[in-house]
Design a protein around this motif. Sequence first.
Motif, short mmCIF file in Angstrom:
data_model
loop_
_atom_site.label_atom_id
_atom_site.label_comp_id
_atom_site.label_asym_id
_atom_site.label_seq_id
_atom_site.Cartn_x
_atom_site.Cartn_y
_atom_site.Cartn_z
N LEU A 1 0.81 -1.22 0.00
CA LEU A 1 0.00 0.00 0.00
C LEU A 1 0.85 1.27 0.00
O LEU A 1 0.40 2.31 -0.48
N THR A 2 2.06 1.19 0.53
CA THR A 2 2.94 2.36 0.58
C THR A 2 3.96 2.25 -0.55
O THR A 2 4.92 1.48 -0.47
N ARG A 3 3.71 3.01 -1.60
CA ARG A 3 4.52 2.89 -2.82
C ARG A 3 5.89 3.54 -2.70
O ARG A 3 6.08 4.49 -1.95
N ARG A 4 6.81 3.01 -3.48
CA ARG A 4 8.12 3.63 -3.66
C ARG A 4 8.04 4.67 -4.77
O ARG A 4 7.38 4.45 -5.78
N HIS A 5 8.75 5.77 -4.59
CA HIS A 5 8.89 6.78 -5.64
C HIS A 5 10.37 7.09 -5.80
O HIS A 5 11.18 6.81 -4.90
N HIS A 6 10.73 7.65 -6.95
CA HIS A 6 12.12 8.04 -7.18
C HIS A 6 12.22 9.54 -7.40
O HIS A 6 11.47 10.11 -8.19
N CYS A 7 13.16 10.15 -6.69
CA CYS A 7 13.47 11.56 -6.94
C CYS A 7 14.24 11.65 -8.25
O CYS A 7 15.24 10.96 -8.44
N ARG A 8 13.76 12.50 -9.17
CA ARG A 8 14.41 12.61 -10.48
C ARG A 8 15.71 13.40 -10.42
O ARG A 8 16.47 13.41 -11.37
N LYS A 9 15.97 14.04 -9.29
CA LYS A 9 17.21 14.81 -9.15
C LYS A 9 18.35 13.98 -8.57
O LYS A 9 19.45 13.97 -9.09
N CYS A 10 18.07 13.24 -7.47
CA CYS A 10 19.13 12.46 -6.81
C CYS A 10 19.01 10.97 -7.04
O CYS A 10 19.97 10.23 -6.80
N GLY A 11 17.83 10.49 -7.49
CA GLY A 11 17.65 9.08 -7.75
C GLY A 11 17.30 8.25 -6.53
O GLY A 11 17.16 7.02 -6.63
N PHE A 12 17.13 8.88 -5.35
CA PHE A 12 16.81 8.15 -4.13
C PHE A 12 15.40 7.56 -4.19
O PHE A 12 14.51 8.09 -4.84
N VAL A 13 15.22 6.45 -3.46
CA VAL A 13 13.90 5.84 -3.29
C VAL A 13 13.24 6.50 -2.09
O VAL A 13 13.78 6.45 -0.97
N VAL A 14 12.09 7.14 -2.32
CA VAL A 14 11.45 7.94 -1.26
C VAL A 14 9.95 7.64 -1.19
O VAL A 14 9.36 7.10 -2.12
N CYS A 15 9.37 8.03 -0.07
CA CYS A 15 7.93 7.85 0.12
C CYS A 15 7.17 9.02 -0.48
O CYS A 15 7.76 10.04 -0.87
N GLY A 16 5.84 8.91 -0.53
CA GLY A 16 5.01 9.96 -1.10
C GLY A 16 5.11 11.27 -0.34
O GLY A 16 5.16 12.35 -0.94
N ASP A 17 5.16 11.19 1.00
CA ASP A 17 5.23 12.41 1.81
C ASP A 17 6.55 13.15 1.60
O ASP A 17 6.60 14.38 1.75
N CYS A 18 7.60 12.43 1.28
CA CYS A 18 8.91 13.06 1.08
C CYS A 18 9.15 13.45 -0.37
O CYS A 18 10.26 13.88 -0.72
N SER A 19 8.13 13.29 -1.22
CA SER A 19 8.29 13.67 -2.63
C SER A 19 7.01 14.27 -3.18
O SER A 19 6.53 13.89 -4.25
N LYS A 20 6.46 15.22 -2.44
CA LYS A 20 5.21 15.85 -2.85
C LYS A 20 5.41 16.91 -3.93
O LYS A 20 4.48 17.22 -4.67
N GLN A 21 6.60 17.48 -4.01
CA GLN A 21 6.83 18.59 -4.93
C GLN A 21 7.32 18.11 -6.29
O GLN A 21 7.88 17.02 -6.42
N LYS A 22 7.08 18.97 -7.28
CA LYS A 22 7.62 18.75 -8.62
C LYS A 22 8.41 19.99 -9.02
O LYS A 22 8.14 21.09 -8.56
N PHE A 23 9.40 19.77 -9.88
CA PHE A 23 10.26 20.88 -10.30
C PHE A 23 10.56 20.70 -11.79
O PHE A 23 10.80 19.58 -12.25
N LEU A 24 10.55 21.79 -12.52
CA LEU A 24 10.83 21.73 -13.94
C LEU A 24 12.34 21.76 -14.17
O LEU A 24 13.01 22.74 -13.86
N MET A 25 12.86 20.66 -14.72
CA MET A 25 14.29 20.56 -15.03
C MET A 25 14.40 20.31 -16.52
O MET A 25 14.36 19.16 -16.98
N PRO A 26 14.51 21.37 -17.32
CA PRO A 26 14.45 21.27 -18.79
C PRO A 26 15.44 20.29 -19.39
O PRO A 26 15.17 19.70 -20.44
#
Length: 244
Positions: free
Chosen positions: A169-194
Amino acid sequence: MVDHLANTEINSQRIATVENCFGASGQPLAVPGRVLLGEGILTKECRKKPKPRIFFLFNDILVYGSIVINKRKYNSQHIIPLEDVTLETLPDTLQMKNRWMIKTSKKSFVVSAASLTERKEWISHLEECIRHLLTKTGRQPSTEHAAPWIPDKATDICMRCTQTKFSTLTRRHHCRKCGFVVCGDCSKQKFLMPRLSPKPLRVCSLCYRQLMAEEKQEGGDQRQPEQIHSAKPRNSQKSSSFVN
């Protein structure tokens, strides 16, 4: 290099064979001056688990894809300009040996060869192609690289808060900047990286704060809060064969 093969019938036939193997799902690969130098199966470290992938080395690009039927059908074609590639040799792990990282500005990932000799051969040919291209174009080696994604199974807890445990039920997510495996609460934001994508990408809380701080230093603090934030770009059995 083997530039003398560029306009030969055998080179044209070899490239046509690769195009046919990818079929309608792949892009055309035949362009003036392009030479197919070698091919082979490497193991790519993917998000879920390591998987075999077919790789084709040309004198200006690296092409890889998923194997449906070896030497007959491939899909999920990816094309990487060699001018953007930097290589890094990595130590062995329990799961993968003879590893190295292919780093580019848009995507970085780890591959492994069937033997140490095969890894040396791949790296030697790649480095030769990259040197030749950079000399030819006058470009400097790339210094900005996308972070490789850490495999899902590398951690059972969020790599930022170190509290949240992953489950069905608790999914893994990946930060597109550092590549870390993080939870939803720790990856709520999005950022435009052209440099990575024309769309805003999910980032972890730490990377978001760092990107915001960098943008403010560059004058981005004049933005309205509801606007999208943007990161400004900064300046065993041998399975491979190569043309000699």
